[in-house]
Design an enzyme around this catalytic site. Structure first.
Site, PDB file in Angstrom:
ATOM      1  N   GLY A  19       0.820  -1.215   0.000  1.00  0.00           N
ATOM      2  CA  GLY A  19       0.000   0.000   0.000  1.00  0.00           C
ATOM      3  C   GLY A  19       0.846   1.253   0.000  1.00  0.00           C
ATOM      4  O   GLY A  19       0.469   2.262   0.607  1.00  0.00           O
ATOM      5  N   GLY A  20       1.972   1.216  -0.705  1.00  0.00           N
ATOM      6  CA  GLY A  20       2.935   2.316  -0.636  1.00  0.00           C
ATOM      7  C   GLY A  20       2.686   3.478  -1.569  1.00  0.00           C
ATOM      8  O   GLY A  20       3.543   4.362  -1.675  1.00  0.00           O
ATOM      9  N   ASP A  68      -3.272  -7.040  -5.672  1.00  0.00           N
ATOM     10  CA  ASP A  68      -4.252  -7.227  -4.601  1.00  0.00           C
ATOM     11  C   ASP A  68      -3.565  -8.101  -3.561  1.00  0.00           C
ATOM     12  O   ASP A  68      -3.280  -9.272  -3.809  1.00  0.00           O
ATOM     13  CB  ASP A  68      -5.501  -7.909  -5.157  1.00  0.00           C
ATOM     14  CG  ASP A  68      -6.553  -8.188  -4.096  1.00  0.00           C
ATOM     15  OD1 ASP A  68      -6.258  -8.041  -2.885  1.00  0.00           O
ATOM     16  OD2 ASP A  68      -7.673  -8.582  -4.464  1.00  0.00           O
ATOM     17  N   ASN A  95       1.893  -2.461   5.544  1.00  0.00           N
ATOM     18  CA  ASN A  95       1.127  -1.246   5.821  1.00  0.00           C
ATOM     19  C   ASN A  95      -0.315  -1.305   5.337  1.00  0.00           C
ATOM     20  O   ASN A  95      -1.207  -0.759   5.996  1.00  0.00           O
ATOM     21  CB  ASN A  95       1.841  -0.059   5.159  1.00  0.00           C
ATOM     22  CG  ASN A  95       0.964   1.160   5.027  1.00  0.00           C
ATOM     23  OD1 ASN A  95       0.675   1.859   5.999  1.00  0.00           O
ATOM     24  ND2 ASN A  95       0.513   1.430   3.803  1.00  0.00           N
ATOM     25  N   SER A 147      -2.824  -0.714  14.919  1.00  0.00           N
ATOM     26  CA  SER A 147      -3.659   0.436  15.257  1.00  0.00           C
ATOM     27  C   SER A 147      -3.970   0.403  16.741  1.00  0.00           C
ATOM     28  O   SER A 147      -4.009  -0.673  17.349  1.00  0.00           O
ATOM     29  CB  SER A 147      -4.966   0.392  14.454  1.00  0.00           C
ATOM     30  OG  SER A 147      -5.899   1.339  14.932  1.00  0.00           O
ATOM     31  N   TYR A 160     -11.590  -5.745  11.846  1.00  0.00           N
ATOM     32  CA  TYR A 160     -10.342  -4.972  11.732  1.00  0.00           C
ATOM     33  C   TYR A 160      -9.574  -4.972  13.047  1.00  0.00           C
ATOM     34  O   TYR A 160      -8.358  -5.209  13.073  1.00  0.00           O
ATOM     35  CB  TYR A 160     -10.680  -3.546  11.295  1.00  0.00           C
ATOM     36  CG  TYR A 160      -9.513  -2.591  11.264  1.00  0.00           C
ATOM     37  CD1 TYR A 160      -8.522  -2.708  10.293  1.00  0.00           C
ATOM     38  CD2 TYR A 160      -9.420  -1.535  12.177  1.00  0.00           C
ATOM     39  CE1 TYR A 160      -7.460  -1.817  10.246  1.00  0.00           C
ATOM     40  CE2 TYR A 160      -8.372  -0.642  12.138  1.00  0.00           C
ATOM     41  CZ  TYR A 160      -7.389  -0.781  11.176  1.00  0.00           C
ATOM     42  OH  TYR A 160      -6.343   0.106  11.134  1.00  0.00           O
ATOM     43  N   THR A 162      -9.766  -7.147  15.412  1.00  0.00           N
ATOM     44  CA  THR A 162      -9.289  -8.511  15.641  1.00  0.00           C
ATOM     45  C   THR A 162      -7.981  -8.751  14.887  1.00  0.00           C
ATOM     46  O   THR A 162      -7.032  -9.342  15.428  1.00  0.00           O
ATOM     47  CB  THR A 162     -10.341  -9.536  15.198  1.00  0.00           C
ATOM     48  OG1 THR A 162     -11.542  -9.336  15.946  1.00  0.00           O
ATOM     49  CG2 THR A 162      -9.858 -10.960  15.407  1.00  0.00           C
TER      50      THR A 162
END
Length: 256
Positions: A19-20, A68, A95, A147, A160, A162
């Site tokens: 996801g850069g 993906d 990320n 997070s 999320y 979890t």
């Protein structure tokens, strides 16, 4: 303007970021390139415009691949391509994630599996894919983005949170298993970082004010706050840190 720290050992390192090309990930790519690292990243969407921006800024482009990350075979192929382009990956930043809100009572088995396929499963298999190369180089660093949501017991996105908790457990186990190879695994848990996505989808004046009130430090978090922490965890400045969860949230949660 305050300048960030320079980590000379990151110069020339082969860095792979999931996801850069957008959000915090784009800032991470920019930050590592600013240190002189060679960055490869995967992104579902086309990243040509972002790569052009990086070339204009740094004089070279990151190696961007469309992928993906829930397709583990494709992800591992991209990591192999990154190693061919820039040498074996020495820094991995897991990320990419999807924090879409959802009510627990509406979750289907299909939704749950897909959520874990994005938010947890690729973290392990990307880590697995870089271990041999890191071992051959005498070590490496993996930073897993989590997070504070799960630490707060956040409601409205249980799949999320979890996954976030699972990331922490996985990080600790991998740090123990691969410490003898000098491969370090650490997790980083951001607080509410005001990316463009967050501003567009979730931020309200009332909600933001309430969150800042929970913080010890009464300023909002910017992407650069996360970049600085990741660069530290990737560098030899943190050479004896592994199996840890670093929290960057302005002082909402406490650890220890």
């Amino acid at each position: 303007m305050t300048k960030g720290a320079i980590f000379p050992d990151l110069n020339g390192q082969s860095v792979f970021i999931t996801g850069g090309g957008s959000g915090i990930g784009a800032h991470l790519t920019d930050g590592f390139m600013g240190q002189g690292a060679d960055v490869s990243f995967v992104q579902r969407r086309d990243a040509t415009a972002f790569c052009d921006e990086m070339k204009a800024k740094h004089g070279r482009s990151p190696h961007a691949m469309r992928c993906d990350i829930s397709d583990i075979g494709a992800l591992q192929t991209c990591i192999a391509q990154a190693a061919e382009t820039h040498g074996p990956v020495s820094v991995l930043v897991n990320n990419a994630a999807n924090d879409a809100r959802h009510a627990a009572e509406d979750v289907t088995e299909e939704f749950w599996d897909q959520s874990q396929a994005i938010n947890l499963k690729p973290y392990f298999f990307a880590s697995q894919a870089v271990i041999a190369g890191m071992r051959a180089q005498g070590g490496g660093a993996v930073i897993n983005m989590s997070s504070i949501s799960y630490m707060m017991g956040g409601a409205g996105f249980v799949s999320y949170t979890t996954a976030n908790a699972g990331i922490n457990g996985m990080t600790r186990s991998l740090a123990r298993e691969f410490g003898p190879d000098n491969i370090r695994f650490n997790a980083l848990a951001p607080g509410w970082v005001l990316t463009e996505k967050q501003k567009e989808m979730w931020v309200t004046p009332e909600g933001l004010a309430a969150h800042v009130e929970r913080q010890c430090l009464k300023e909002t978090l910017a992407p650069q706050d996360i970049v600085d922490a990741v660069l530290f965890l990737a560098s030899r400045s943190s050479r004896m840190m592994t199996g840890q969860m670093m929290v960057v949230d302005g002082g909402v949660v406490t650890t220890g």
